[in-house]
Design an enzyme around this catalytic site. Structure first.
Site, PDB file in Angstrom:
ATOM      1  N   ASN A   1      -3.273   9.342   3.840  1.00  0.00           N
ATOM      2  CA  ASN A   1      -2.584   8.515   4.804  1.00  0.00           C
ATOM      3  C   ASN A   1      -1.791   8.415   6.082  1.00  0.00           C
ATOM      4  O   ASN A   1      -0.450   7.137   6.372  1.00  0.00           O
ATOM      5  CB  ASN A   1      -0.837   8.875   3.698  1.00  0.00           C
ATOM      6  CG  ASN A   1      -0.669   8.855   2.583  1.00  0.00           C
ATOM      7  OD1 ASN A   1      -1.103   8.439   2.002  1.00  0.00           O
ATOM      8  ND2 ASN A   1      -0.075  10.471   1.771  1.00  0.00           N
TER       9      ASN A   1
ATOM     10  N   HIS B   1      -6.192  -5.822  -2.733  1.00  0.00           N
ATOM     11  CA  HIS B   1      -6.924  -5.758  -1.583  1.00  0.00           C
ATOM     12  C   HIS B   1      -6.910  -7.364  -1.467  1.00  0.00           C
ATOM     13  O   HIS B   1      -7.904  -7.339  -0.632  1.00  0.00           O
ATOM     14  CB  HIS B   1      -8.715  -5.003  -2.201  1.00  0.00           C
ATOM     15  CG  HIS B   1      -8.061  -3.953  -1.650  1.00  0.00           C
ATOM     16  ND1 HIS B   1      -8.624  -2.968  -2.258  1.00  0.00           N
ATOM     17  CD2 HIS B   1      -7.373  -3.070  -1.630  1.00  0.00           C
ATOM     18  CE1 HIS B   1      -8.715  -1.503  -1.995  1.00  0.00           C
ATOM     19  NE2 HIS B   1      -7.709  -0.984  -1.462  1.00  0.00           N
TER      20      HIS B   1
ATOM     21  N   ARG C   1       0.548  -1.455  -0.206  1.00  0.00           N
ATOM     22  CA  ARG C   1       0.278  -0.300   0.456  1.00  0.00           C
ATOM     23  C   ARG C   1       1.083   0.887  -0.083  1.00  0.00           C
ATOM     24  O   ARG C   1       0.449   2.301  -0.960  1.00  0.00           O
ATOM     25  CB  ARG C   1      -1.153  -0.048   0.900  1.00  0.00           C
ATOM     26  CG  ARG C   1      -1.681   1.050   1.537  1.00  0.00           C
ATOM     27  CD  ARG C   1      -3.084   0.728   2.289  1.00  0.00           C
ATOM     28  NE  ARG C   1      -3.384   2.117   2.504  1.00  0.00           N
ATOM     29  CZ  ARG C   1      -3.595   2.900   3.689  1.00  0.00           C
ATOM     30  NH1 ARG C   1      -2.823   2.310   4.634  1.00  0.00           N
ATOM     31  NH2 ARG C   1      -4.438   4.167   4.250  1.00  0.00           N
TER      32      ARG C   1
ATOM     33  N   HIS D   1       0.514   4.538  -2.564  1.00  0.00           N
ATOM     34  CA  HIS D   1       0.105   6.154  -1.840  1.00  0.00           C
ATOM     35  C   HIS D   1       1.845   6.128  -2.858  1.00  0.00           C
ATOM     36  O   HIS D   1       1.256   7.897  -2.718  1.00  0.00           O
ATOM     37  CB  HIS D   1       0.222   5.859  -0.620  1.00  0.00           C
ATOM     38  CG  HIS D   1      -0.890   5.353  -0.595  1.00  0.00           C
ATOM     39  ND1 HIS D   1      -2.051   5.973   0.283  1.00  0.00           N
ATOM     40  CD2 HIS D   1      -2.283   4.778  -1.094  1.00  0.00           C
ATOM     41  CE1 HIS D   1      -3.339   5.453   0.706  1.00  0.00           C
ATOM     42  NE2 HIS D   1      -3.436   4.467   0.169  1.00  0.00           N
TER      43      HIS D   1
END
Length: 334
Positions: free
Chosen positions: A102, A200, A70, A74
């Site tokens: 975040n 996911h 992740r 990001h």
């Protein structure tokens, strides 16, 4: 000098200038390219050190695999893959890591550990941005996914502002049109958006990211009708009404194999058990739903597509050559 000779000289000058411009463009293109095996001769231990640090962390807590994956996502979706997400805020600047999307990121200490060891072995050589790309790949492999080569040569950015996360990171409430739009802006196809959503299949989420689907979906219904009622009831047990990020309550994004990188995510979506609105949105069109069905039934195709999409994601707006810097501390600009 006669007119003919003057014209000839001007033509030669233009030719030389054109050749120079073409050479510059070629060099610029080469400089902008990442390379497989970039550290083979200048820091041969680079990838193995990162893998070792990730392995220790994931071995102690499997959820760190999703956290590192992740973090890479990001990072790349804001200013490109330049490790700007790792920079700490200062008294005069709120950095990306402290923007609302975040604040739940984890794994910074793992990156710090890898960077510290790399600086001892080959100081000033391995970028924080490349560490993130390697760590994401290693996290996938340690969770059961397919290994792939990571082209490297990224350099670290010198700018990180919280405001730039706005409009660049897709929230869990997005519908299919919004998802397609934001992924298109990053250079991805609709198919690659569905592929990357498969991340996911590992990891956890705070209740606040999906609680609106459980308690106040709309003015006429409390629960999202696209959510399987039995699954919704289970989520309500795990996430009582009013749960916030600060409550510390979390649930696995895939309730059946939360630490295994597999295709269960797509099976969950087909069963209306996608945790986020953005997950369930993949059934909104025939094309995206067809791809969900394909991945649910063919792990090999998903693994190969996901690896290719990750390599592509890792090349978003990268800094190479003389651009940016190689941070000695991933949290601080040199």
């Amino acid at each position: 000098m006669d007119t003919h000779q003057r014209a000839k000289n001007m033509a030669l000058a233009r030719g030389e200038m054109l050749s120079f411009i073409i050479l510059c463009l070629i060099l610029l293109r080469l400089e902008a390219q990442l390379q497989f095996g970039f550290y083979d001769s200048i820091c041969p231990e680079a990838e193995s050190i990162v893998k070792d640090e990730v392995s220790k962390a994931v071995g102690a807590n499997p959820s760190f695999a999703a956290a590192l994956l992740r973090m890479h996502f990001h990072d790349c979706f804001v200013r490109g893959c330049d490790a700007s997400v790792l920079i700490d805020s200062t008294s005069s600047n709120t950095a990306e890591k402290d923007a609302p999307p975040n604040t739940s990121l984890r794994g910074f200490d793992i990156v710090d550990g890898a960077k510290s060891r790399l600086e001892e072995v080959c100081g000033g050589i391995v970028s924080c941005a490349d560490i993130l790309a390697f760590a994401a790949r290693d996290s996938i492999v340690l969770s059961g996914g397919l290994s792939y080569q990571v082209p490297a040569g990224r350099r670290d950015g010198r700018v990180s502002t919280a405001q730039e996360t706005n409009g660049n990171l897709p929230p869990p409430t997005f519908n299919i049109d919004q998802l397609i739009q934001i992924f298109t802006l990053k250079g991805f196809t609709q198919e690659e958006m569905v592929t990357l959503s498969g991340a996911h299949t590992i990891g956890v989420s705070h209740c606040s990211s999906f609680s609106s689907r459980l308690y106040n979906f709309s003015s006429t219904m409390s629960q999202d009708p696209d959510l399987d009622p039995t699954y919704g009831a289970e989520l309500m047990q795990l996430c009582p009404q009013g749960s916030t990020t600060n409550s510390g309550l979390i649930v696995p994004m895939d309730p059946y194999s939360p630490n295994s990188f597999d295709t269960a995510y797509y099976n969950n979506v087909l069963a209306n058990q996608g945790l986020f609105t953005s997950d369930q949105a993949l059934l909104s069109t025939d094309i995206t739903a067809g791809q969900v069905i394909e991945y649910a039934n063919n792990t090999d195709i998903f693994y190969a597509d996901f690896a290719a999409a990750m390599v592509k994601m890792g090349q978003i707006e990268v800094l190479t050559g003389s651009l940016g810097e190689i941070r000695s501390n991933c949290r601080v600009i040199n």
